[in-house]
Write a protein that holds these residues in place. Sequence first.
Motif, short mmCIF file in Angstrom:
data_model
loop_
_atom_site.label_atom_id
_atom_site.label_comp_id
_atom_site.label_asym_id
_atom_site.label_seq_id
_atom_site.Cartn_x
_atom_site.Cartn_y
_atom_site.Cartn_z
N MET A 1 0.52 -0.93 -0.24
CA MET A 1 0.35 -0.03 -0.29
C MET A 1 0.95 1.48 -0.17
O MET A 1 2.19 1.57 0.68
N THR A 2 0.60 2.38 -1.08
CA THR A 2 1.49 3.54 -0.65
C THR A 2 0.98 4.92 0.19
O THR A 2 -0.05 4.41 0.66
N PRO A 3 1.61 5.11 0.18
CA PRO A 3 1.27 6.27 1.63
C PRO A 3 0.24 7.19 1.01
O PRO A 3 0.57 7.53 0.00
N GLN A 4 -0.28 7.67 2.42
CA GLN A 4 -1.60 8.40 2.02
C GLN A 4 -1.18 9.50 1.35
O GLN A 4 -0.07 9.77 1.47
N ALA A 5 -2.12 10.68 0.88
CA ALA A 5 -1.61 11.69 -0.16
C ALA A 5 -1.49 12.57 1.39
O ALA A 5 0.01 13.77 1.67
N ALA A 6 -1.98 12.77 2.69
CA ALA A 6 -1.61 13.42 3.88
C ALA A 6 0.22 13.10 4.45
O ALA A 6 0.50 14.00 5.30
N ASP A 7 0.56 11.79 4.23
CA ASP A 7 2.07 11.54 4.77
C ASP A 7 3.03 12.34 3.64
O ASP A 7 4.21 12.62 4.03
N PHE A 8 2.39 12.91 2.74
CA PHE A 8 3.23 13.35 1.38
C PHE A 8 3.53 15.24 2.01
O PHE A 8 2.54 15.87 1.96
N PRO A 9 4.99 15.90 2.45
CA PRO A 9 5.13 17.16 2.70
C PRO A 9 4.72 17.88 1.34
O PRO A 9 5.37 17.58 0.24
N TRP A 281 9.21 -2.58 -2.93
CA TRP A 281 8.20 -3.07 -3.31
C TRP A 281 9.32 -4.90 -3.17
O TRP A 281 10.12 -4.49 -3.42
N PRO A 282 8.44 -5.57 -2.20
CA PRO A 282 6.96 -5.70 -1.58
C PRO A 282 7.01 -5.06 -0.54
O PRO A 282 5.93 -5.69 0.15
N LEU A 283 7.61 -4.46 0.14
CA LEU A 283 7.36 -4.00 1.51
C LEU A 283 6.65 -2.44 1.35
O LEU A 283 6.03 -2.59 2.36
N ASN A 290 5.52 3.16 4.93
CA ASN A 290 6.06 4.04 4.73
C ASN A 290 5.42 5.46 5.26
O ASN A 290 5.33 6.35 4.84
N SER A 291 5.06 5.16 6.58
CA SER A 291 5.13 5.47 7.78
C SER A 291 6.07 5.67 8.98
O SER A 291 6.73 4.75 8.81
N GLY A 292 5.89 7.18 9.44
CA GLY A 292 6.80 7.35 10.93
C GLY A 292 8.42 7.58 10.07
O GLY A 292 8.69 8.08 9.14
N TRP A 293 9.41 6.36 11.39
CA TRP A 293 11.02 7.23 11.26
C TRP A 293 10.99 5.43 10.36
O TRP A 293 12.67 5.87 9.63
N TRP A 294 10.30 4.93 9.43
CA TRP A 294 10.77 3.47 8.94
C TRP A 294 11.23 3.94 7.36
O TRP A 294 12.30 3.68 6.77
#
Length: 432
Positions: A1-9, A281-283, A290-294
């Motif tokens: 799953m790709t990050p949500q639009a809100a995650d992108f600065p 991919w596949p992570l 794709n969230s937090g500090w990862w």
Amino acid sequence: MTPQAADFPTLADFGHDPWWLIVIKAVAVFGFLVANPLVAILLERKIMARMQSRIGPNRVGPRGLLQSLADGVKLALKEGIIPSGVDKIIYLLAPIIAVVPAVMAFAVIPFGPMVSVFGHQTPLQLTDLPVGVLYVLAVTSIGVYGIVLAGWSSGSTYPLLGGLRSTAQVISYEIAMGLTFAAVFLDASTMSTSGIVAAQQDHWYVLLLLPSFVIYAISMVGETNRAPFDLPEAEGELVGGFHTEYSSLKFAMFMLAEYINMVTVSALATTMFLGGWQAPWPLSVFDWANSGWWPILWFTAKVWVFMFVFIWLRTSLPRLRYDQFMNLGWKVLIPISLTWVMVVALIRAATEGSDDLTRALISAGAGIVVTALIGYAIWRSMRLPEEPDDVEQPGKPFDAMAGGFPVPPLPSQRIDGPKISPPQRSKEKTDA
């Protein structure tokens, strides 16, 4: 799953951090830039030793892990010699001019998405600009002044030649590098680094803009003066090049600038072509990847893939001759880069009403064709002539300029031309 639009600065997310958070970010970026060269120096010697079937550093610390620290202490304790013929002020300023732009360029590199730091929502990026990539190009081009001024202020022939080589080298390969960025700008419709990462949410540009990636990968090696393009510091002909007259910490600053520049161009390649901090991919199918500090981990891993390639090239390839190097830049990379930008613009215009998948497939197909053209052009420019030179054919006169540059004859070769008889002694001297 790709990050949500809100995650992108976005650009609106920058400029609102408190001063203490800005200081923490700046110190963290500086620490990242200092730690990477220390690790790179050790790993470079270890990897090169492994590839060449020999023993690398193994004395200082367990398995030689403290070798970088020992090298730094050694350089700090060495005597700082300043030759008598130098322009002292410029001589001392040159290493600083080389290091500072290399550090400043990292201000707009995105490390990750929006995160919470002590209750404040902030992007994992120091700052961003509407022309962030152009800022990186402008700042890194200032660093060449440190090399040029080091060569000029040393008051010696070999450093001056190294500085002149670096000037021509950086100008030539920055043109090709800038043209590769133009293709990315056309596809992403933005020049901010955070916006370019967000534009690669569905597909990385290494797949859609493969020729731009290949040309950038070649140009970034020439931009950082690394083998096989390390002509400004060619020890075989220029002793040490622009830093021949430097020692102690001043020499160490030039080495630090070189490794920081390697990290910077690798981070820029990651941002422009490999999706930035986004997980591969596949992570990427997992929400947490794709969230937090990862994302800092994925970003660092991608940067180190490029760092490994730098080391691999140094171990494997011999240094190019200077005319070959300039021909590669001006006659191969720049024309093909310009042609590829025009192809990308035509594809964008022709597929304006089409869906994203159709546009991506057309771009990828055209990219494969142009990449094959790049490989063929490089092979043509580097291959040996099929017919033997006149030098190798017995019985023919030797032409010193046959290859485009003067070559002295071998003892068994003769040069046709007006024969000059040795000077005759005067009769007075003979009688005496």
